[in-house]
Design an enzyme around this catalytic site. Structure first.
Site, PDB file in Angstrom:
ATOM      1  N   TYR A   1     -27.341 132.918   6.311  1.00  0.00           N
ATOM      2  CA  TYR A   1     -27.111 132.669   7.726  1.00  0.00           C
ATOM      3  C   TYR A   1     -27.440 133.906   8.551  1.00  0.00           C
ATOM      4  O   TYR A   1     -27.668 134.991   8.018  1.00  0.00           O
ATOM      5  CB  TYR A   1     -25.651 132.244   7.960  1.00  0.00           C
ATOM      6  CG  TYR A   1     -24.649 133.372   7.873  1.00  0.00           C
ATOM      7  CD1 TYR A   1     -24.309 133.926   6.640  1.00  0.00           C
ATOM      8  CD2 TYR A   1     -24.064 133.905   9.015  1.00  0.00           C
ATOM      9  CE1 TYR A   1     -23.405 134.972   6.553  1.00  0.00           C
ATOM     10  CE2 TYR A   1     -23.155 134.953   8.934  1.00  0.00           C
ATOM     11  CZ  TYR A   1     -22.830 135.484   7.706  1.00  0.00           C
ATOM     12  OH  TYR A   1     -21.946 136.527   7.624  1.00  0.00           O
TER      13      TYR A   1
ATOM     14  N   LYS B   1     -27.341 138.128   3.414  1.00  0.00           N
ATOM     15  CA  LYS B   1     -26.349 137.566   4.339  1.00  0.00           C
ATOM     16  C   LYS B   1     -26.050 136.131   3.902  1.00  0.00           C
ATOM     17  O   LYS B   1     -26.545 135.159   4.481  1.00  0.00           O
ATOM     18  CB  LYS B   1     -26.879 137.641   5.776  1.00  0.00           C
ATOM     19  CG  LYS B   1     -25.787 137.576   6.836  1.00  0.00           C
ATOM     20  CD  LYS B   1     -26.280 138.048   8.201  1.00  0.00           C
ATOM     21  CE  LYS B   1     -25.269 137.767   9.307  1.00  0.00           C
ATOM     22  NZ  LYS B   1     -24.089 138.633   9.289  1.00  0.00           N
TER      23      LYS B   1
ATOM     24  N   GLU C   1     -18.271 148.518   4.128  1.00  0.00           N
ATOM     25  CA  GLU C   1     -18.331 147.982   5.491  1.00  0.00           C
ATOM     26  C   GLU C   1     -17.013 147.305   5.825  1.00  0.00           C
ATOM     27  O   GLU C   1     -16.071 147.340   5.037  1.00  0.00           O
ATOM     28  CB  GLU C   1     -19.516 147.029   5.646  1.00  0.00           C
ATOM     29  CG  GLU C   1     -19.555 145.897   4.639  1.00  0.00           C
ATOM     30  CD  GLU C   1     -20.819 145.015   4.758  1.00  0.00           C
ATOM     31  OE1 GLU C   1     -21.200 144.661   5.888  1.00  0.00           O
ATOM     32  OE2 GLU C   1     -21.390 144.674   3.714  1.00  0.00           O
TER      33      GLU C   1
ATOM     34  N   LEU D   1     -24.328 145.024   4.196  1.00  0.00           N
ATOM     35  CA  LEU D   1     -25.282 144.292   5.006  1.00  0.00           C
ATOM     36  C   LEU D   1     -25.993 145.244   5.971  1.00  0.00           C
ATOM     37  O   LEU D   1     -25.344 146.054   6.632  1.00  0.00           O
ATOM     38  CB  LEU D   1     -24.545 143.227   5.825  1.00  0.00           C
ATOM     39  CG  LEU D   1     -25.506 142.268   6.515  1.00  0.00           C
ATOM     40  CD1 LEU D   1     -26.002 141.225   5.527  1.00  0.00           C
ATOM     41  CD2 LEU D   1     -24.854 141.629   7.707  1.00  0.00           C
TER      42      LEU D   1
END
Lengths: 284, 284
Positions: free
Chosen positions: A31, A144, A176, A200
């Site tokens: 996505y 992702k 993250e 990411l």
């Protein structure tokens, strides 16, 4: 809300997929989330490039050209009317008998939606609380993927502790946030973890780095240890929907003086200026 | 094929879920696969107990009692007719606006299907090829989550190398197969990795251990190093759908003498006997 599903625009209430869709059965899809400012899609080429990397990561061909994506997404934004939106798109490996093997003849499922976003600068300026959690995710976080259950469970750990975001540590180094990238400021230098398979490659992250470089703010891609995180002068999280958000408490302890820091203020304004220029068609 | 979806039995072609189902959007759900032999659901209490553990792991209440599950699944099996089936059930956190936070008022989505299974003892007896891959999955593999993209990508690595299963190594120790548990035989002793957050507590795995204990076959829960795997006399993988399958080649090299081993033959027969007793109502 009007959404896009496999070639059609339709009301979200009518947008349904088969129970055999590999998105539903396996989390087998990827996505993107893309901000829309003033009706314009922000950094679309960057997002489509990352989309291609995610698709490559799961061995799925992009079912549409970038040009076609632009046409579809622009129509979706127009149909949903408001100036600022959050655009979401998802591609799954399609409908097939449930088997781990890739199906031979499935058509990918293509879904996109866009929701209005209200400006929330006031919220942001107060800063948020974050907690640290162990990064329990898989090792290919550069993809992702829609298989976000680990992120959801880590975000939940933050919520249970009254915090707004979980900052993840893997082997005592920052990767993250549960739905964001992480920056710290240490002695006037902005640091963010280097890109790797463990995090990411955020589009907003990249823009923040760009803005630092363009404005002579020292900024480095550098591993951040737990110790550095805990003693940071400033901590920020970044994401397409939340932009740049200052973390003012970490695990209950104040970050710096417990207020959004001066470099956050500076980057926040640079980011807002960039957005304004974008709204007026003067930036990508 | 008739499936069950949120209280109704309906043809699979009509079984659809909202694009906003958190199963489709986030992989936010769990599942079970249960064999059906002679029309009877195999070890249902064990599967429902594991279902509860998975649900607990993702902080979702079971939307049905075990009694209700039994009624629904038995009706599904009956509607699908054949004697031997593979029953699949899935629960997701339901339909909600896309946000990482748990929704406050979503009803879980409950889906189940059952597909006929042909006996394939002949296939099994030839043994399969397996390859080793790095275990890239998250750290809560004891939860039977639908977010299986990592497993799918690892299984794909096996397929690309002409193998049937990927055996995963984390830090040079065996965890499990991409869709199975792993056993080895070393000097007449059966070994399987102890249960932990890094592997799924397989129902078939447990039955194999039970059968060993009941038949005085030495069997231990013990960590298996990469070195032990590579020098094993026998390697088996187990799963509810595949039962006990001998691995005859690992990364291209023969396992033992390259034929299914004697302890595999013994366990395979014990398992088939157990199944036969179950078909006749003489075992759980």
């Amino acid at each position: 809300m009007t959404v896009y599903l496999n070639g059609s625009f339709l009301p979200v209430a009518e947008a349904k997929v088969s129970v055999l869709d590999r998105g539903f059965i396996f989390g087998d899809g990827i996505y993107e989330v893309i901000p829309v400012y003033g009706g314009r899609i922000f950094r679309l080429p960057h997002h489509l490039e990352r989309l291609d990397l995610s698709l490559e990561g799961i061995h799925l061909a992009n079912p549409m050209t970038h040009g076609k994506w632009q046409t579809v997404l622009e129509e979706l934004v127009e149909r949903n009317g408001s100036s600022d939106q959050s655009l979401y798109l998802q591609i799954t490996r399609g409908v097939a008998i449930r088997e781990h093997d890739f199906p031979h003849d499935a058509e990918p499922t293509v879904f996109a939606m866009s929701t209005p976003v209200a400006p929330r600068t006031a919220d942001i300026a107060a800063g948020i609380n974050a907690v640290t959690v162990e990064d329990i995710r898989w090792k290919w976080c550069h993809i992702k993927a829609i298989a976000l259950l680990p992120n959801i469970l880590m975000h939940r750990q933050a919520v249970e502790q009254g915090a707004d975001e979980a900052i993840m540590l893997r082997d005592h180094f920052v990767t993250e946030g549960a739905a964001s990238n992480v920056f710290i400021v240490n002695n006037g230098v902005v640091l963010t973890p280097p890109k790797s398979n463990l995090l990411l490659p955020g589009i907003t992250r990249d823009l923040v780095v760009e803005l630092c470089h363009a404005n002579a703010i020292p900024c480095k891609d550098e591993a951040i240890s737990e110790q550095q995180l805990r003693s940071a002068d400033e901590i920020w999280i970044t994401s397409s929907t939340r932009e740049i958000v200052p973390v003012v408490r970490l695990d209950g302890a104040p970050v710096g003086n417990g207020q959004p820091g001066s470099l956050w203020h500076r980057l926040h304004h640079l980011y807002q200026d960039y957005k304004q220029a974008f709204r007026k068609g003067r930036a990508d």
